[in-house]
Design an enzyme around this catalytic site. Structure first.
Site, PDB file in Angstrom:
ATOM      1  CD  GLU A   1      -3.358  -5.871   4.088  1.00 44.56           C
ATOM      2  OE1 GLU A   1      -4.139  -5.001   4.547  1.00 44.56           O
ATOM      3  OE2 GLU A   1      -2.122  -5.787   4.152  1.00 44.56           O
TER       4      GLU A   1
ATOM      5  CD  GLU B   1      -2.949  -1.008   2.348  1.00 45.58           C
ATOM      6  OE1 GLU B   1      -2.791  -0.131   3.206  1.00 45.58           O
ATOM      7  OE2 GLU B   1      -3.915  -1.772   2.343  1.00 45.58           O
TER       8      GLU B   1
HETATM    9  C1  GAL Z   1      -3.965  -2.251   5.748  1.00 43.76           C
HETATM   10  C2  GAL Z   1      -2.539  -2.544   6.184  1.00 43.76           C
HETATM   11  C3  GAL Z   1      -2.451  -3.568   7.262  1.00 43.76           C
HETATM   12  C4  GAL Z   1      -3.553  -3.464   8.293  1.00 43.76           C
HETATM   13  C5  GAL Z   1      -4.907  -3.288   7.652  1.00 43.76           C
HETATM   14  C6  GAL Z   1      -6.061  -3.056   8.612  1.00 43.76           C
HETATM   15  O1  GAL Z   1      -4.044  -0.980   5.202  1.00 43.76           O
HETATM   16  O2  GAL Z   1      -1.794  -3.021   5.091  1.00 43.76           O
HETATM   17  O3  GAL Z   1      -1.178  -3.509   7.825  1.00 43.76           O
HETATM   18  O4  GAL Z   1      -3.255  -2.514   9.213  1.00 43.76           O
HETATM   19  O5  GAL Z   1      -4.882  -2.190   6.767  1.00 43.76           O
HETATM   20  O6  GAL Z   1      -6.112  -1.736   8.996  1.00 43.76           O
END
Ligand code: GAL
Length: 474
Positions: free
Chosen positions: A385, A197
């Site tokens: 994710e 990200e």
């Molecule tokens: C994403 C990040 C993760 C985690 C997730 C939930 O943006 O890559 O490390 O924090 O959000 O907030």
């Protein structure tokens, strides 16, 4: 403004407010089943070094910007930090055994740069190298495929002292780090993600200053963006040099964005937000340059560009990682002369919220997959994710989290809808495997399939973890 308020200021304007014709049909009448995704679909769970490892100053590790940032009072919820976190540094074998128990065949984790190179460059810390060998070997012994993220936000502090992502030298520093990692682990690990990200760590860390290193303003943000975009491509080239048969990707935070009302000025606001959050890093990688057509201010990036950079920003990735949690609704706002847009907080929209205050909006992941798939020459997509923080009810040996299970099912349905409509989406990684240190939120919010009692470090599989196990068993 919170981190998510900023990074979710964006996505695809594919939409309007109506669902595609068959979307509602799928949602209500299809029960979700692993086999619908096909035998080759990749299933996994994810974590990141700073969020789980702990051992912040052990075995030769150098300081990262997150060590420094969290040790400053007032930066993180209740002044918490990742000094111990989930103690993954010592408990990785237990956690990988749990992955195996749950039948999760792929594990995404990141490498802490300052554990490998305590000075950012130069002397290698062999004990750091050995740690990730142990993690990788344990995965492989358990038939779990490792997926490595090279940069998940924990820059060595010594490099930040020289300007960090705002210093063009980072292209050399990062290449050296990537080279060491790929030479060390390339025989065993074939799946690599360059950055996690970039919009989030440049936007929240170098523009808003609410994440490490706490820098603010456009004059930090723009060079950080350009150097991150350069590292995204250069890092990929280094991986390819050292591992000919690698699968190389990078990951993007993305959110579907809707205008508050179907009015021209709100659409424009949504488009601007979309350009910043969803287009800023994918488009240079595809050879399309920065979205200066929509956000003229981005032309100022030219100041940081050298001849040949435009070409160097481009890389033919093997896959792109989509990371999605929620959507945003924005309105035209005159006081923001860059985007002319303002986010309407989910809490003011009478929608279902997670503990992060984010809207539960499963259709968003469908729209995003369709949006990214529409780019010419886009490689296959993976959801690297997706997940949610909800309040977990711990009842002796069980953790009841029916909202999380419902969340996963509903988002997966939308991933399947996109796949059925021809989007080449090849995998889904739940964020996160265990509860962990959630950046500015500290340990307040829990995303895990596995509950962690931070006082005892005891792990309890949540009901959602058991649901995922059953789902994966087909
Ligand atoms: C994403 C990040 C993760 C985690 C997730 C939930 O943006 O890559 O490390 O924090 O959000 O907030």
């Amino acid at each position: 403004m919170k981190r998510r308020d900023f990074i979710q200021l964006i996505p695809p304007i594919t939409t309007g407010l109506l669902l595609p014709e068959n979307l509602q049909f799928y949602s209500f009448f299809n029960s979700i089943n692993r086999k619908d995704f096909g035998n080759d679909f990749v299933w996994g769970a994810a974590c990141a070094a700073y969020q789980v490892e702990g051992a912040w100053n052990l075995d030769g590790k150098g300081l990262s910007i997150w060590d420094t940032f969290t040790h400053k009072k007032g930066t993180i919820y209740k002044n918490q930090n990742g000094d111990i976190a989930c103690d993954f540094y010592n408990r990785y074998a237990e956690d990988i055994a749990l992955l195996k128990y749950l039948g999760i065949p792929n594990f995404r984790f990141s490498i802490s740069w300052s554990r490998i190179l305590p000075n950012g460059v130069g002397t290698i810390n062999q004990r750091g190298i050995d740690f990730y060998h142990r993690v990788i070997d344990t995965c492989l012994e358990n038939n779990i495929t490792p997926w490595i993220t090279l940069y998940h936000w924990d820059l060595p502090q010594v490099l930040e002292d020289k300007g960090g992502w705002t210093n063009r030298e980072i292209i050399n520093w990062f290449s050296e780090f990537v080279s060491i990692c790929t030479k060390s682990y390339g025989d065993k690990v074939k799946n690599w993600m360059v950055l996690n990200e970039p919009m989030a760590f440049t936007g929240v860390g170098y523009f808003l200053g609410i994440h490490a290193p706490g820098k603010k303003g456009i004059s930090n943000f723009l060079p950080a963006v350009h150097h991150a975009a350069m590292c995204q491509a250069e890092g990929a080239r280094v991986i390819r040099t050292n591992i000919a048969d690698a699968q190389i990707g990078t990951t993007f935070s993305c959110s579907h964005i809707d205008p508050k009302k179907a009015k021209e000025r709100h659409y424009k606001a949504a488009q601007n937000s979309d350009a910043l959050i969803n287009r800023l890093f994918i488009e240079p990688a595809l050879g399309l340059g920065y979205p200066t057509d929509t956000i003229p201010l981005l032309k100022r990036i030219e100041k940081y560009m050298q001849s040949g950079d435009e070409q160097k920003l481009k890389y033919d990735f093997d896959f792109i990682g989509i990371q999605n949690y929620t959507r945003e609704v924005v309105k035209h706002w005159i006081l923001n002369p860059i985007l002319w847009s303002k986010q309407i907080p989910a809490s003011k929209r009478k929608v279902e919220l997670t503990e992060m205050g984010w809207e539960v909006y499963p259709e968003g992941i469908y729209y995003l997959l369709k949006k990214f798939a529409a780019y010419k020459n886009i490689p296959p997509l993976y959801v690297t994710e997706n997940g949610a923080a909800f309040e977990d009810v711990v009842d002796d040996e069980y953790v009841h989290d029916s909202k999380r299970t419902k969340f996963i099912e509903s988002y997966l349905r939308q991933v399947l809808n996109a796949k059925k409509e021809g989007v080449d989406v090849r995998g889904y990684f739940y964020w996160s495997f265990t509860d962990n240190f959630e950046w500015a939120e500290g340990y307040r919010t829990r995303f895990g399939l596995v509950h962690v009692d931070y006082a005892s470090q005891k792990r309890i599989v949540k009901d959602s973890g058991f649901w995922f196990k059953k789902f994966l068993e087909g």
